[in-house]
Design an enzyme around this catalytic site. Structure first.
Site, PDB file in Angstrom:
ATOM      1  N   SER A 239      -0.247  -5.652   7.896  1.00 34.64           N
ATOM      2  CA  SER A 239      -0.514  -4.739   6.788  1.00 34.64           C
ATOM      3  C   SER A 239      -0.638  -5.521   5.494  1.00 34.64           C
ATOM      4  CB  SER A 239       0.635  -3.721   6.678  1.00 34.64           C
ATOM      5  OG  SER A 239       0.479  -2.926   5.523  1.00 34.64           O
TER       6      SER A 239
ATOM      7  N   ASP B 225      -5.525   5.663   6.441  1.00 35.27           N
ATOM      8  CA  ASP B 225      -4.229   6.330   6.332  1.00 35.27           C
ATOM      9  C   ASP B 225      -4.214   7.358   5.205  1.00 35.27           C
ATOM     10  OD1 ASP B 225      -3.453   4.779   8.421  1.00 35.27           O
ATOM     11  OD2 ASP B 225      -1.902   3.670   7.360  1.00 35.27           O
TER      12      ASP B 225
ATOM     13  N   ARG C 248       3.859  -0.461  -8.778  1.00 38.93           N
ATOM     14  CA  ARG C 248       4.174   0.936  -8.448  1.00 38.93           C
ATOM     15  C   ARG C 248       4.481   1.809  -9.669  1.00 38.93           C
ATOM     16  NH1 ARG C 248       1.157  -0.352  -4.649  1.00 38.93           N
ATOM     17  NH2 ARG C 248       2.027  -0.699  -2.578  1.00 38.93           N
TER      18      ARG C 248
END
Length: 408
Positions: A181, A16, A98
């Site tokens: 995922s 991806d 993140r």
């Protein structure tokens, strides 16, 4: 938004993000810098360098960094001082990674003269919010590109067609539909989507990657001792270790005993519900031990107030506001509460459970002299409790008297 001239891409080396890399080059005609972070996901990162070079990225524009120590020291440990759990269960393994990735994206953009950063998060999830809020908080002028919200590659078939048209290697296991995922780092593994989308169906055993099934865990318990200083773990079984080393070791202990599995349906920040399978073996052991040492070193009032603040603190992190004044304000209060959270906890690991079975500290507030069932030598006068109870009962007695009078 004007077209970017140079973009720093959060790059895993997978299919991806490789498609995103080529799409940035073809869509914007811009130079691309790749950043691949070693957060302890357990994957070999050198293939990411080779893949980036294959796609035309200059060697000086390929950044691969081991940031495990910074991740645990500056992000995981501060969060664990708060005992943070989103919706009472989730230890925020993806959420807390993140802001660090975004921090490095922005720093690399500054170092390389890039005017934009890019990520591979979809338009349905929380990660797009986390990446972008962090980036804007650190550089309000940065451009953020989110290809999943822009391109027309809206199916797996179209993605593979784009990859083939642009000579992007496709692994054999990527030809079929991925069963689910996965996102992983040193704190946890998160599995979502596909076979896991129906919350009524039990997750298949093959989804779990870091923990043995609790039923298959050793039949004998294991005991470990975790040392703390000011709320942070500093040693295991008396051996001083770095933050990332401690979490790595706790992952080994927890995984061996089937600890830290969670099947959760959570409320995403964007509004929808999602089902995830989380494995946080070391974090689950750490949380249990941290609460254990807090129980003898923290004052009741401070502990109860911190427990009230925790859900709000956890939600702030989950929603992507790590670099916000409200998180920093709460962090200051939490860190103040940890000044005396120093000592050692003994934890029993057995069949999916981590249980505190002993704790001791030079900073302890526990007084055996006061709580003993034996003669306390005058340390506590039990007659004092009568007045204490009467004063606390006064308002209740007045309420009851009023209600009795009105009922006549």
């Amino acid at each position: 938004m004007s077209a970017p001239k140079k973009v720093v891409l959060a790059y895993s080396g997978g299919l991806d993000t490789s498609i995103i890399l080529k799409w940035l080059q073809t869509e914007y005609g811009c130079e691309v810098v790749t950043f691949t972070a070693d957060l302890g996901q357990g994957e070999e990162l050198d293939p990411a360098r080779k893949k980036a070079e294959l796609l035309g990225i200059k060697p000086e524009n390929i950044y691969i960094e081991d940031i495990r120590e910074e991740f645990v020291r500056d992000f995981v440990f501060p969060m664990f001082r708060a005992n943070a759990q989103y919706e009472g269960l989730y230890l925020l393994g993806t959420s807390i990674a993140r802001p660090l990735i975004s921090k490095r994206l922005v720093e690399i953009a500054k170092a390389t003269g890039a005017d934009a950063v890019a990520h591979g998060a979809t338009g349905k999830g929380n990660d797009q919010v986390r990446f972008e809020l962090a980036a804007y908080a650190l550089n309000p002028d940065i451009k953020v590109i989110a290809p999943w919200r822009e391109w027309d590659l809206t199916s797996r078939t179209r993605l593979l067609e784009f990859a083939e048209a642009n000579q992007i290697p496709i692994a054999k296991d990527k030809r079929g539909e991925a069963p689910f995922s996965v996102d992983a780092n040193l704190l946890h593994t998160s599995s979502e989507g596909k076979v896991l989308e129906d919350p009524a169906d039990m997750a298949p055993d093959y989804v779990y990657q870091r923990t043995v099934h609790p039923e298959d865990a050793p039949d004998q318990p294991e005991f470990i001792e975790i040392g703390f200083e000011r709320g942070d773990a500093v040693s295991i079984n008396g051996e001083a270790m770095s933050p990332a080393t401690i979490l790595t070791k706790l992952n080994e202990y927890g995984g061996k005993h089937g600890i830290g599995r969670l099947d959760l349906v959570e409320g995403r920040f964007v509004g929808m519900k999602s089902r995830g399978i989380y494995e946080t073996p070391g974090g689950t052991v750490l949380l249990e031990a941290h609460r254990g040492i807090e129980s003898i070193t923290m004052d009741r009032g401070a502990m109860h107030l911190k427990d009230q603040l925790m859900p709000q603190y956890a939600e702030i992190i989950y929603n992507g506001f790590w670099y916000s004044p409200e998180r920093e304000m709460l962090q200051a209060a939490i860190d103040k509460s940890q000044e005396h959270v120093t000592g050692t906890v003994r934890v029993k690991l057995y069949k999916g459970l981590a249980s505190t079975v002993g704790r001791w500290s030079d900073h302890s507030l526990y007084s055996e002299e006061h709580v003993t069932f034996e003669d306390d030598a005058g340390a506590y006068d039990q007659k004092d409790a009568a007045g204490f109870i009467q004063l606390n009962a006064l308002r209740l007695k007045l309420l009851a008297a009023r209600d009795k009078r009105l009922a006549k």
